[in-house]
Design a protein around this motif. Structure first.
Motif, PDB file in Angstrom:
ATOM      1  N   ARG A   1       0.859  -1.188   0.000  1.00 49.58           N
ATOM      2  CA  ARG A   1       0.000   0.000   0.000  1.00 49.58           C
ATOM      3  C   ARG A   1       0.900   1.245   0.000  1.00 49.58           C
ATOM      4  O   ARG A   1       1.880   1.326   0.716  1.00 49.58           O
ATOM      5  CB  ARG A   1      -0.913  -0.006   1.212  1.00 49.58           C
ATOM      6  CG  ARG A   1      -1.973   1.073   1.146  1.00 49.58           C
ATOM      7  CD  ARG A   1      -2.948   0.940   2.306  1.00 49.58           C
ATOM      8  NE  ARG A   1      -3.983   1.938   2.190  1.00 49.58           N
ATOM      9  CZ  ARG A   1      -5.179   1.731   1.657  1.00 49.58           C
ATOM     10  NH1 ARG A   1      -5.488   0.540   1.202  1.00 49.58           N
ATOM     11  NH2 ARG A   1      -6.064   2.691   1.600  1.00 49.58           N
ATOM     12  N   GLY A   2       0.549   2.219  -0.853  1.00 46.25           N
ATOM     13  CA  GLY A   2       1.335   3.438  -0.927  1.00 46.25           C
ATOM     14  C   GLY A   2       2.556   3.335  -1.818  1.00 46.25           C
ATOM     15  O   GLY A   2       3.335   4.272  -1.915  1.00 46.25           O
ATOM     16  N   LYS A   3       2.736   2.181  -2.454  1.00 45.77           N
ATOM     17  CA  LYS A   3       3.856   1.998  -3.389  1.00 45.77           C
ATOM     18  C   LYS A   3       3.283   1.788  -4.788  1.00 45.77           C
ATOM     19  O   LYS A   3       2.181   1.296  -4.953  1.00 45.77           O
ATOM     20  CB  LYS A   3       4.705   0.790  -2.995  1.00 45.77           C
ATOM     21  CG  LYS A   3       5.451   0.985  -1.701  1.00 45.77           C
ATOM     22  CD  LYS A   3       6.702   0.139  -1.710  1.00 45.77           C
ATOM     23  CE  LYS A   3       7.472   0.467  -0.465  1.00 45.77           C
ATOM     24  NZ  LYS A   3       8.882   0.516  -0.689  1.00 45.77           N
ATOM     25  N   SER A   4       4.089   2.122  -5.782  1.00 45.20           N
ATOM     26  CA  SER A   4       3.687   1.943  -7.165  1.00 45.20           C
ATOM     27  C   SER A   4       3.504   0.453  -7.470  1.00 45.20           C
ATOM     28  O   SER A   4       4.227  -0.386  -6.937  1.00 45.20           O
ATOM     29  CB  SER A   4       4.771   2.529  -8.076  1.00 45.20           C
ATOM     30  OG  SER A   4       4.397   2.408  -9.422  1.00 45.20           O
ATOM     31  N   LEU A   5       2.530   0.164  -8.308  1.00 45.76           N
ATOM     32  CA  LEU A   5       2.385  -1.195  -8.810  1.00 45.76           C
ATOM     33  C   LEU A   5       3.608  -1.522  -9.662  1.00 45.76           C
ATOM     34  O   LEU A   5       4.184  -0.640 -10.296  1.00 45.76           O
ATOM     35  CB  LEU A   5       1.132  -1.321  -9.682  1.00 45.76           C
ATOM     36  CG  LEU A   5      -0.214  -1.081  -9.014  1.00 45.76           C
ATOM     37  CD1 LEU A   5      -1.316  -0.932 -10.066  1.00 45.76           C
ATOM     38  CD2 LEU A   5      -0.542  -2.217  -8.066  1.00 45.76           C
ATOM     39  N   ALA A   6       3.999  -2.770  -9.700  1.00 49.52           N
ATOM     40  CA  ALA A   6       5.025  -3.242 -10.630  1.00 49.52           C
ATOM     41  C   ALA A   6       4.279  -3.900 -11.789  1.00 49.52           C
ATOM     42  O   ALA A   6       3.183  -4.445 -11.601  1.00 49.52           O
ATOM     43  CB  ALA A   6       5.951  -4.243  -9.956  1.00 49.52           C
ATOM     44  N   PHE A   7       4.846  -3.838 -12.974  1.00 50.71           N
ATOM     45  CA  PHE A   7       4.228  -4.466 -14.139  1.00 50.71           C
ATOM     46  C   PHE A   7       5.172  -5.527 -14.658  1.00 50.71           C
ATOM     47  O   PHE A   7       6.324  -5.236 -14.982  1.00 50.71           O
ATOM     48  CB  PHE A   7       3.890  -3.414 -15.201  1.00 50.71           C
ATOM     49  CG  PHE A   7       2.850  -2.461 -14.716  1.00 50.71           C
ATOM     50  CD1 PHE A   7       1.504  -2.749 -14.868  1.00 50.71           C
ATOM     51  CD2 PHE A   7       3.206  -1.303 -14.055  1.00 50.71           C
ATOM     52  CE1 PHE A   7       0.535  -1.892 -14.383  1.00 50.71           C
ATOM     53  CE2 PHE A   7       2.254  -0.432 -13.569  1.00 50.71           C
ATOM     54  CZ  PHE A   7       0.910  -0.730 -13.730  1.00 50.71           C
ATOM     55  N   ARG A   8       4.672  -6.758 -14.710  1.00 47.81           N
ATOM     56  CA  ARG A   8       5.498  -7.900 -15.106  1.00 47.81           C
ATOM     57  C   ARG A   8       4.984  -8.485 -16.421  1.00 47.81           C
ATOM     58  O   ARG A   8       3.780  -8.581 -16.642  1.00 47.81           O
ATOM     59  CB  ARG A   8       5.480  -8.956 -14.013  1.00 47.81           C
ATOM     60  CG  ARG A   8       6.075  -8.453 -12.711  1.00 47.81           C
ATOM     61  CD  ARG A   8       6.044  -9.512 -11.641  1.00 47.81           C
ATOM     62  NE  ARG A   8       6.582  -9.011 -10.382  1.00 47.81           N
ATOM     63  CZ  ARG A   8       6.115  -9.351  -9.192  1.00 47.81           C
ATOM     64  NH1 ARG A   8       5.127 -10.211  -9.089  1.00 47.81           N
ATOM     65  NH2 ARG A   8       6.654  -8.843  -8.101  1.00 47.81           N
ATOM     66  N   ALA A   9       5.934  -8.888 -17.249  1.00 49.43           N
ATOM     67  CA  ALA A   9       5.599  -9.464 -18.555  1.00 49.43           C
ATOM     68  C   ALA A   9       4.637 -10.631 -18.389  1.00 49.43           C
ATOM     69  O   ALA A   9       4.747 -11.426 -17.449  1.00 49.43           O
ATOM     70  CB  ALA A   9       6.874  -9.910 -19.261  1.00 49.43           C
ATOM     71  N   TRP A  10       3.698 -10.732 -19.317  1.00 52.73           N
ATOM     72  CA  TRP A  10       2.697 -11.795 -19.310  1.00 52.73           C
ATOM     73  C   TRP A  10       2.286 -12.092 -20.744  1.00 52.73           C
ATOM     74  O   TRP A  10       2.252 -11.199 -21.591  1.00 52.73           O
ATOM     75  CB  TRP A  10       1.474 -11.350 -18.496  1.00 52.73           C
ATOM     76  CG  TRP A  10       0.343 -12.329 -18.536  1.00 52.73           C
ATOM     77  CD1 TRP A  10       0.234 -13.471 -17.811  1.00 52.73           C
ATOM     78  CD2 TRP A  10      -0.842 -12.252 -19.338  1.00 52.73           C
ATOM     79  NE1 TRP A  10      -0.948 -14.114 -18.121  1.00 52.73           N
ATOM     80  CE2 TRP A  10      -1.624 -13.380 -19.053  1.00 52.73           C
ATOM     81  CE3 TRP A  10      -1.309 -11.328 -20.281  1.00 52.73           C
ATOM     82  CZ2 TRP A  10      -2.839 -13.621 -19.664  1.00 52.73           C
ATOM     83  CZ3 TRP A  10      -2.522 -11.561 -20.894  1.00 52.73           C
ATOM     84  CH2 TRP A  10      -3.275 -12.713 -20.580  1.00 52.73           C
ATOM     85  N   SER A  11       1.984 -13.345 -21.005  1.00 51.27           N
ATOM     86  CA  SER A  11       1.409 -13.719 -22.299  1.00 51.27           C
ATOM     87  C   SER A  11       0.193 -14.592 -22.030  1.00 51.27           C
ATOM     88  O   SER A  11       0.141 -15.297 -21.013  1.00 51.27           O
ATOM     89  CB  SER A  11       2.437 -14.449 -23.164  1.00 51.27           C
ATOM     90  OG  SER A  11       2.893 -15.608 -22.508  1.00 51.27           O
ATOM     91  N   PRO A  12      -0.801 -14.538 -22.929  1.00 51.85           N
ATOM     92  CA  PRO A  12      -2.011 -15.340 -22.716  1.00 51.85           C
ATOM     93  C   PRO A  12      -1.654 -16.811 -22.495  1.00 51.85           C
ATOM     94  O   PRO A  12      -0.822 -17.378 -23.196  1.00 51.85           O
ATOM     95  CB  PRO A  12      -2.799 -15.145 -24.013  1.00 51.85           C
ATOM     96  CG  PRO A  12      -2.356 -13.800 -24.506  1.00 51.85           C
ATOM     97  CD  PRO A  12      -0.892 -13.721 -24.137  1.00 51.85           C
TER      98      PRO A  12
END
Length: 192
Positions: free
Chosen positions: A82-93
């Motif tokens: 909470r209060g931290k940026s989301l991280a975005f992780r590589a994903w494929s269907p």
């Protein structure tokens, strides 16, 4: 004179409207939105972050599959704290997901972190000025403020038409969306 409804009240109204939709109608709406696609062109290699749908949210997976077929690199958010940026992780269907700290499916911590060019953002409610109501934790507002210091990011809210409300009581820290897509219409807020 009655007070204006709070964000919590408006969230409940919009989520109740969403929850009354039959599961088949929600699935059809997600497919219809995907068939229409984004209202702008994307370049090969554009990083698009989606989200793992929870409860009765519009499922972005059909749209993400379409974008991947057009050359987009896909990512899903991971909640750090909470209060931290989301991280975005590589994903494929079809890639395996793990249960994150909030009980939401996320890519493995071993997946490559990416910074999105386009963020598909879930909406609990939205208005015609591009303001959204989320679930109240502020993850997306905080993340957008943080990431936009690094580069421009296009935000695309996804919701069912039934989740539109007259006005979101936006605060100074709330970040307006560039677009909102529903199964019925694409709203462009870039000139607002």
């Amino acid at each position: 004179m009655s007070a204006s409804p709070s964000k919590a009240d408006l969230r409940k109204i919009a989520l109740d409207a969403r929850d009354t939709m039959h599961a088949a109608a929600r699935a059809t709406a997600s497919e219809r939105l995907a068939a229409r696609g984004l209202p702008f062109e994307i370049a090969e290699g554009t990083v698009v972050s989606g989200y793992s749908p929870i409860r009765s949210e519009l499922d972005p997976t059909p749209l993400m599959r379409k974008l991947a077929s057009q050359g987009a690199k896909l990512a899903l958010p991971a909640v750090m704290a909470r209060g931290k940026s989301l991280a975005f992780r590589a994903w494929s269907p079809g890639a395996r997901l793990t249960l994150g700290p909030l009980g939401i499916l996320e890519p493995s911590p071993a997946a490559t972190e990416l910074i999105p060019d386009i963020m598909l953002v879930p909406c609990a409610a939205f208005d015609r000025l591009g303001h959204r109501i989320g679930y109240g934790a502020g993850h997306y507002d905080f993340t957008l403020a943080h990431l936009r210091k690094m580069k421009p990011i296009v935000t695309v809210g996804l919701a069912f038409a039934a989740q539109e409300i007259k006005a979101v009581p936006a605060l100074a820290h709330d970040v307006a969306l560039d677009y909102v897509l529903t199964e019925k219409k694409a709203f462009d807020f870039r000139s607002n």
